[in-house]
Design a protein around this motif. Structure first.
Motif, mmCIF file in Angstrom:
data_model
loop_
_atom_site.group_PDB
_atom_site.id
_atom_site.type_symbol
_atom_site.label_atom_id
_atom_site.label_comp_id
_atom_site.label_asym_id
_atom_site.label_seq_id
_atom_site.Cartn_x
_atom_site.Cartn_y
_atom_site.Cartn_z
ATOM 1 N N VAL A 63 0.859 -1.182 0.000
ATOM 2 C CA VAL A 63 0.000 0.000 0.000
ATOM 3 C C VAL A 63 0.896 1.232 0.000
ATOM 4 O O VAL A 63 1.878 1.296 0.752
ATOM 5 C CB VAL A 63 -0.943 0.015 1.218
ATOM 6 C CG1 VAL A 63 -1.667 1.355 1.323
ATOM 7 C CG2 VAL A 63 -1.966 -1.109 1.099
ATOM 8 N N ARG A 64 0.571 2.183 -0.860
ATOM 9 C CA ARG A 64 1.415 3.362 -1.022
ATOM 10 C C ARG A 64 0.614 4.663 -0.930
ATOM 11 O O ARG A 64 -0.524 4.731 -1.385
ATOM 12 C CB ARG A 64 2.110 3.328 -2.385
ATOM 13 C CG ARG A 64 3.037 2.147 -2.583
ATOM 14 C CD ARG A 64 3.858 2.301 -3.850
ATOM 15 N NE ARG A 64 4.808 1.198 -3.973
ATOM 16 C CZ ARG A 64 4.685 0.198 -4.829
ATOM 17 N NH1 ARG A 64 3.668 0.171 -5.651
ATOM 18 N NH2 ARG A 64 5.576 -0.763 -4.880
ATOM 19 N N LEU A 65 1.261 5.667 -0.356
ATOM 20 C CA LEU A 65 0.809 7.041 -0.507
ATOM 21 C C LEU A 65 1.496 7.536 -1.761
ATOM 22 O O LEU A 65 2.726 7.668 -1.802
ATOM 23 C CB LEU A 65 1.217 7.885 0.706
ATOM 24 C CG LEU A 65 0.930 9.386 0.595
ATOM 25 C CD1 LEU A 65 -0.558 9.667 0.506
ATOM 26 C CD2 LEU A 65 1.552 10.144 1.757
ATOM 27 N N CYS A 66 0.724 7.780 -2.815
ATOM 28 C CA CYS A 66 1.348 7.978 -4.117
ATOM 29 C C CYS A 66 0.540 8.928 -4.990
ATOM 30 O O CYS A 66 -0.548 9.385 -4.624
ATOM 31 C CB CYS A 66 1.502 6.636 -4.824
ATOM 32 S SG CYS A 66 -0.065 5.774 -5.120
ATOM 33 N N VAL A 67 1.107 9.203 -6.160
ATOM 34 C CA VAL A 67 0.429 9.984 -7.201
ATOM 35 C C VAL A 67 -0.121 9.004 -8.228
ATOM 36 O O VAL A 67 0.607 8.147 -8.736
ATOM 37 C CB VAL A 67 1.404 10.962 -7.882
ATOM 38 C CG1 VAL A 67 0.675 11.770 -8.964
ATOM 39 C CG2 VAL A 67 2.052 11.889 -6.869
ATOM 40 N N LEU A 68 -1.420 9.139 -8.535
ATOM 41 C CA LEU A 68 -2.057 8.330 -9.571
ATOM 42 C C LEU A 68 -2.534 9.230 -10.694
ATOM 43 O O LEU A 68 -2.952 10.375 -10.460
ATOM 44 C CB LEU A 68 -3.264 7.571 -9.004
ATOM 45 C CG LEU A 68 -3.023 6.561 -7.886
ATOM 46 C CD1 LEU A 68 -4.350 5.937 -7.470
ATOM 47 C CD2 LEU A 68 -2.038 5.487 -8.299
ATOM 48 N N ASP A 69 -2.491 8.714 -11.931
ATOM 49 C CA ASP A 69 -3.098 9.452 -13.035
ATOM 50 C C ASP A 69 -4.559 9.024 -13.185
ATOM 51 O O ASP A 69 -5.091 8.290 -12.355
ATOM 52 C CB ASP A 69 -2.308 9.270 -14.335
ATOM 53 C CG ASP A 69 -2.313 7.830 -14.845
ATOM 54 O OD1 ASP A 69 -3.124 7.008 -14.362
ATOM 55 O OD2 ASP A 69 -1.505 7.520 -15.747
ATOM 56 N N ARG A 70 -5.207 9.468 -14.241
ATOM 57 C CA ARG A 70 -6.636 9.178 -14.437
ATOM 58 C C ARG A 70 -6.919 7.681 -14.565
ATOM 59 O O ARG A 70 -8.015 7.220 -14.267
ATOM 60 C CB ARG A 70 -7.157 9.897 -15.690
ATOM 61 C CG ARG A 70 -7.409 11.390 -15.509
ATOM 62 C CD ARG A 70 -8.029 11.965 -16.756
ATOM 63 N NE ARG A 70 -8.344 13.375 -16.611
ATOM 64 C CZ ARG A 70 -9.476 13.842 -16.120
ATOM 65 N NH1 ARG A 70 -10.409 12.990 -15.705
ATOM 66 N NH2 ARG A 70 -9.689 15.143 -16.034
ATOM 67 N N LEU A 71 -5.938 6.926 -15.034
ATOM 68 C CA LEU A 71 -6.106 5.489 -15.234
ATOM 69 C C LEU A 71 -5.763 4.698 -13.977
ATOM 70 O O LEU A 71 -5.742 3.482 -14.012
ATOM 71 C CB LEU A 71 -5.235 5.025 -16.398
ATOM 72 C CG LEU A 71 -5.516 5.666 -17.755
ATOM 73 C CD1 LEU A 71 -4.516 5.181 -18.790
ATOM 74 C CD2 LEU A 71 -6.939 5.380 -18.211
ATOM 75 N N ARG A 72 -5.488 5.374 -12.882
ATOM 76 C CA ARG A 72 -5.052 4.775 -11.616
ATOM 77 C C ARG A 72 -3.686 4.112 -11.757
ATOM 78 O O ARG A 72 -3.343 3.193 -11.054
ATOM 79 C CB ARG A 72 -6.073 3.779 -11.050
ATOM 80 C CG ARG A 72 -7.364 4.411 -10.612
ATOM 81 C CD ARG A 72 -8.053 3.637 -9.518
ATOM 82 N NE ARG A 72 -8.205 2.221 -9.806
ATOM 83 C CZ ARG A 72 -8.838 1.379 -8.985
ATOM 84 N NH1 ARG A 72 -9.360 1.815 -7.865
ATOM 85 N NH2 ARG A 72 -8.953 0.096 -9.300
#
Length: 239
Positions: free
Chosen positions: A96-105
């Motif tokens: 599990v990450r605290l992260c940046v996702l784009d629109r496609l996850r």
């Protein structure tokens, strides 16, 4: 006949009330999610200036590590103390990450991560204090790992350009290039007119001796370069 119907309805109502009145209080909506739970706490800054193409999220990944299996976005208005719960995490998820996702996850970059054991217990994740701004995401994912090797990490910066932590913003944004006349390193609002964009997308740039395009990996091509362009086009903010 009417008396019989009335008596029957009264009896059924009494039975229903007796069955419900068992001393417990029920919520209006009850939902159950199987799986593990991760609770994230921390102090996050820099959430507000992310464009809609991206989200800061708590997300679970399986072994492929590219697309999130499950995720929960953090509100852009949540700068400061943050507490978020990701529930329903199945056994396929191992990180599990605290992260940046784009629109496609798809994961763009990660700030913090935690490995999960095959357990149904709740896992607590303390993120501490993190700057999750667009610039810091780029700094951690690209400037620190790729650019700073030549631009300042060894107390020497090629072309006098420092791209180390705390110095990259002042060196790039609204600064005229010393090698290519008439162009800024980063022109806020226009990636296409920024030298940073040009040298990362073109094989040869007049005035630049080194081919920076060679330093762009396939993963950076998909994730980091669009992030850099988005940062510039959205004003190239520091925080």
């Amino acid at each position: 006949m009417k008396k019989y119907i009335f008596a029957t309805l009264t009896a059924l109502t009494a039975i229903a009330l007796t069955a419900c009145d068992d001393g417990r209080i029920y919520e209006k909506t009850v939902s159950y999610k199987e799986g593990r739970i991760v609770k994230l706490t921390g102090t996050l800054t820099g959430l507000a200036n992310w464009p809609d193409d991206y989200s800061i999220a708590l997300a679970g990944f399986d072994g492929t590590d590219e697309y999130a299996v499950i995720s929960k976005a953090i509100s852009k208005n949540a700068d400061g103390q943050v507490s978020i719960v990701l529930s329903g995490i199945n056994d396929e998820v191992n990180t599990v990450r605290l992260c940046v996702l784009d629109r496609l996850r798809r994961q763009v970059m990660s700030f913090r991560d935690i490995e999960l054991e095959q357990t149904r217990d709740t896992v607590y994740m303390d993120a501490g204090t993190i700057d999750v701004s667009m610039l810091n995401a780029i700094q951690q994912a690209y400037f620190n790992t790729t650019c700073a090797n030549c631009h300042g990490a060894s107390n020497r910066a090629a072309a006098g350009l420092y791209l180390t932590q705390g110095r990259s913003y002042g060196a790039l944004v609204d600064q005229s290039s010393t090698r290519v006349p008439g162009i800024k390193m980063v022109e806020p609002g226009s990636a296409a007119n920024s030298l940073l964009h040009i040298i990362l997308h073109q094989e040869q740039v007049e005035g630049i001796t080194m081919t920076h395009r060679d330093l762009v990996s396939e993963q950076n091509e998909q994730n980091i370069l669009p992030l850099i362009d988005s940062w510039i086009n959205n004003g190239a903010k520091e925080h």
